[in-house]
Design a protein around this motif. Sequence first.
Motif, PDB file in Angstrom:
ATOM      1  N   HIS B  27       0.855  -1.199   0.000  1.00  0.00           N
ATOM      2  CA  HIS B  27       0.000   0.000   0.000  1.00  0.00           C
ATOM      3  C   HIS B  27       0.890   1.247   0.000  1.00  0.00           C
ATOM      4  CE1 HIS B  27      -2.803   3.050   1.343  1.00  0.00           C
ATOM      5  NE2 HIS B  27      -3.806   2.209   1.150  1.00  0.00           N
ATOM      6  N   GLU B 296     -15.187   1.843   2.271  1.00  0.00           N
ATOM      7  CA  GLU B 296     -14.345   2.240   1.138  1.00  0.00           C
ATOM      8  C   GLU B 296     -12.873   1.995   1.478  1.00  0.00           C
ATOM      9  OE1 GLU B 296     -15.478   6.136  -0.468  1.00  0.00           O
ATOM     10  OE2 GLU B 296     -13.336   6.452  -0.910  1.00  0.00           O
ATOM     11  N   LYS B 297     -12.500   2.354   2.718  1.00  0.00           N
ATOM     12  CA  LYS B 297     -11.115   2.133   3.143  1.00  0.00           C
ATOM     13  C   LYS B 297     -10.790   0.633   3.151  1.00  0.00           C
ATOM     14  CE  LYS B 297      -9.291   4.770   6.433  1.00  0.00           C
ATOM     15  NZ  LYS B 297      -9.008   5.298   7.794  1.00  0.00           N
ATOM     16  N   ARG B 299     -12.112  -1.660   1.272  1.00  0.00           N
ATOM     17  CA  ARG B 299     -11.923  -2.101  -0.121  1.00  0.00           C
ATOM     18  C   ARG B 299     -10.540  -1.700  -0.622  1.00  0.00           C
ATOM     19  NH1 ARG B 299     -17.386  -0.784  -0.539  1.00  0.00           N
ATOM     20  NH2 ARG B 299     -16.916   1.355  -1.185  1.00  0.00           N
ATOM     21  N   GLU B 300     -10.131  -0.486  -0.275  1.00  0.00           N
ATOM     22  CA  GLU B 300      -8.808  -0.005  -0.708  1.00  0.00           C
ATOM     23  C   GLU B 300      -7.704  -0.880  -0.098  1.00  0.00           C
ATOM     24  OE1 GLU B 300      -7.914   4.172   0.375  1.00  0.00           O
ATOM     25  OE2 GLU B 300      -5.873   3.411   0.577  1.00  0.00           O
ATOM     26  N   TYR B 301      -7.833  -1.217   1.168  1.00  0.00           N
ATOM     27  CA  TYR B 301      -6.835  -2.092   1.813  1.00  0.00           C
ATOM     28  C   TYR B 301      -6.810  -3.462   1.141  1.00  0.00           C
ATOM     29  CZ  TYR B 301      -6.184   1.081   5.867  1.00  0.00           C
ATOM     30  OH  TYR B 301      -5.879   2.129   6.685  1.00  0.00           O
ATOM     31  N   HIS B 303      -7.577  -4.251  -1.736  1.00  0.00           N
ATOM     32  CA  HIS B 303      -6.975  -4.165  -3.065  1.00  0.00           C
ATOM     33  C   HIS B 303      -5.462  -4.415  -3.006  1.00  0.00           C
ATOM     34  CE1 HIS B 303      -6.283  -2.788  -7.153  1.00  0.00           C
ATOM     35  NE2 HIS B 303      -5.378  -1.934  -6.710  1.00  0.00           N
TER      36      HIS B 303
END
Lengths: 461, 461
Positions: B27, B296-297, B299-301, B303
């Motif tokens: 990340h 949302e966070k 999902r970003e993690y 990813h």
Amino acid sequence: MTPDRPLLLNAFAMNCVGHINHGLWTHPRDRTADYTDIDHWTGVVRTLERGLFDGLFLADIVGAYDVYQGSLDITLRESIQLPLNDPIPLVGALLPATRHLGFGITVNLTYEHPYLLARRFATLDHLSRGRVGWNIVTGYLDSAARAMGLPAQPEHDGRYDMADEFMSVAYQLWESSWDADAVIRDRAARVYTRPEAVRPVRHHGEHYRVEGVSLWEPSPQRTPVLYQAGSSGRGQRFAARHAECVFISGQSRDGARALVRGLREQAVREGRRAEDIKIFMGASVVVAPTDALAQEKLREYIHHASPEAGLAHFASGTGIDFSRYGMDEPVAPPGTGRAGQGDAMQSAVKLVTGGPRPRTRRELLAEMALGGRYALITGSPQRVADEMIQWARDTGIDGFNLARTVVPECYDDFVDWVVPELQQRGAFKTAYAEGTLREKLFGEGPLLPARHPSRSIKANP
Amino acid sequence: MTPDRPLLLNAFAMNCVGHINHGLWTHPRDRTADYTDIDHWTGVVRTLERGLFDGLFLADIVGAYDVYQGSLDITLRESIQLPLNDPIPLVGALLPATRHLGFGITVNLTYEHPYLLARRFATLDHLSRGRVGWNIVTGYLDSAARAMGLPAQPEHDGRYDMADEFMSVAYQLWESSWDADAVIRDRAARVYTRPEAVRPVRHHGEHYRVEGVSLWEPSPQRTPVLYQAGSSGRGQRFAARHAECVFISGQSRDGARALVRGLREQAVREGRRAEDIKIFMGASVVVAPTDALAQEKLREYIHHASPEAGLAHFASGTGIDFSRYGMDEPVAPPGTGRAGQGDAMQSAVKLVTGGPRPRTRRELLAEMALGGRYALITGSPQRVADEMIQWARDTGIDGFNLARTVVPECYDDFVDWVVPELQQRGAFKTAYAEGTLREKLFGEGPLLPARHPSRSIKANP
């Protein structure tokens, strides 16, 4: 007095109260009894770094001094290296307060497994950005062996054979398991480490078996700077082969010169250069603005010193219970070749018996008041600087391990008064060099040089 | 949601890159790859102390994960707890930056000698003024045994017998060699330690022999706070006897409740109180100002996460090479009773096979994306606080070991957003208590209570 080359300086200390100059914890200005307090040590290392010291050299010993009077009584009363805490967590705690100071850490390999000890040093090397050294010792106290569940120490030369094998395993773990370009930290490609650049160490030796990759990625120096203090024949061979820094006890100038020459010659026979070994001599310094004031300070220190504690310490170093001799009775040479007799012990015995005649207990006590087995240098800053330079010219040593006296004033005194004198004479650096401890000491790269024997250690013997 | 009592909180970390939530080092905001940098860690512990965390709990393991695909390839590429540095020097380096934070340090006793390990912890306890704990583990990896020169792990129950004996020796060294009034530091009388108040430990057991006085003077807690994570029957017996803090993996609420009740009941049978064991459950938290932003966070993690790395880690925990199964093939229960099978392994196997039916590789991968074997709590600060309190009410746990996600933002997020919510609900302290870690956790004295079994350990068995 002009020097042959700038001197190197370590402060010689221990994570305990009484280290070398015993009894001084009773001096009203002494703070060594605060050895469990990080703030106390932080003050010390900040002073050392202000004075551009190369390193803090921390002794350690497993076991307790029980030879004198056959008991621990005076050892406990005078805190002769007992209580004694582990140096490694202390070094960790002192890293944030320092940027350049090196840390030489004594660890007895006899009771360690190379896989875990190598990782401990690699971790310290990472956290310090390459400022750690390992003082390799094999121990000499039977009390240590008993504490660790063995009936007695393994015999002296056998310990060095074991140490040679330990080093062979440790070099493989430090130097050859991970290639220099193994770790690439490529976020996009999701590759932290390239697997093809990492390989297991496989060592099936007489004393150690290891099968696996090193758990750590290469640290700035990979192998910590290697210190050693062996002074027996076998110990010197080990030092000439492995050590980058050697610590010798103060003794006669002739004795020190012969030892220095012998070490350098043996290093050359091992394929190394004479200057690949930096030699530090133990010394105690008492300094004040004038010679007279320094003598007065010395008298004041001696007033609080404990010569008997010094002798009790020396008793475990030599295996001789001095309490059994009358004050004016010459101390007889002990039996030689005793199993478990270590290097420190052998050279100490030589000190007792090597003069024109064996010394009496009274004479030994007088010598133990301050300095003990180390050279004692007292006087004005000018005199101390000159004497240090003279010692180096006479013996070929590279520098000094300075034993503490009254802490912290001994560090402030030296840094405020002696360091500028040495600098004026061109005998001490005026700024730290950048880079790792090895780069600072040798002016080459951060890694062991290709001519160091570690580089030709065969894997999988 | 009102709590039964205030929660305890540890940050769960490791001196490495990938710990529990694998892949997040990729990340763009993650800094775990800076794990060798003291400044990085100093920032973390300052945030934890700002958030009144009870402790930083550091995992460690000897050995490397080589079960998945029968190699270290993905372990190295994704940095799955490899490279891995020693936690002890790191804890040393973090003491000066902290005043209240406790440090739970994992050390596998199988490869240590009690005389030296006990001194290492006593040294840390001195330097930290009583803020350290030892997470006692016996290991479960064959790769560790091979690295240390053994053909395989000793079998599971035998390791716990050895651990019981290790603890018996360690208690004697910590608790009974030096009386509380042994050290008097009387300068005038020249007595640092009263010899009559110090005695040797003499232990001649099946696995360990020790003869000698402890080298250290009593530290603030004497015995570090004892952590344990055993979840097998034998492991629970060990925990109920010795542990003051127990770490359990997140699992079903029913499973956690049964485990908590069982541990407390066994503790009582050992003569202790039910509340003498603080139980921490592993959890991962992803929090943002609103539930939608938190999702949302998450999902970003996810990813950036690596489910395959999670599965490779889990493979060594269970001994199952998941790569040998098709994506939609149910993963068969492995053979049971395998020598060397550890507690973590047994409970992990139960997770795989204990549901209504064995899960497929695809299902396991989905679970590994984030959270893995630990509870995953996501949402607004209000929701996260409520869920944490609900978990505690439902299961009887005392608090959480919070696994890291994206570092350091996961710590800032939690401290800035969740801690105030917990405090508002009376579910978290608003200031540190004074005193040692043990006093902070239990509100009694700095030493093990008289009802702890260590106090009735017989010397010289």
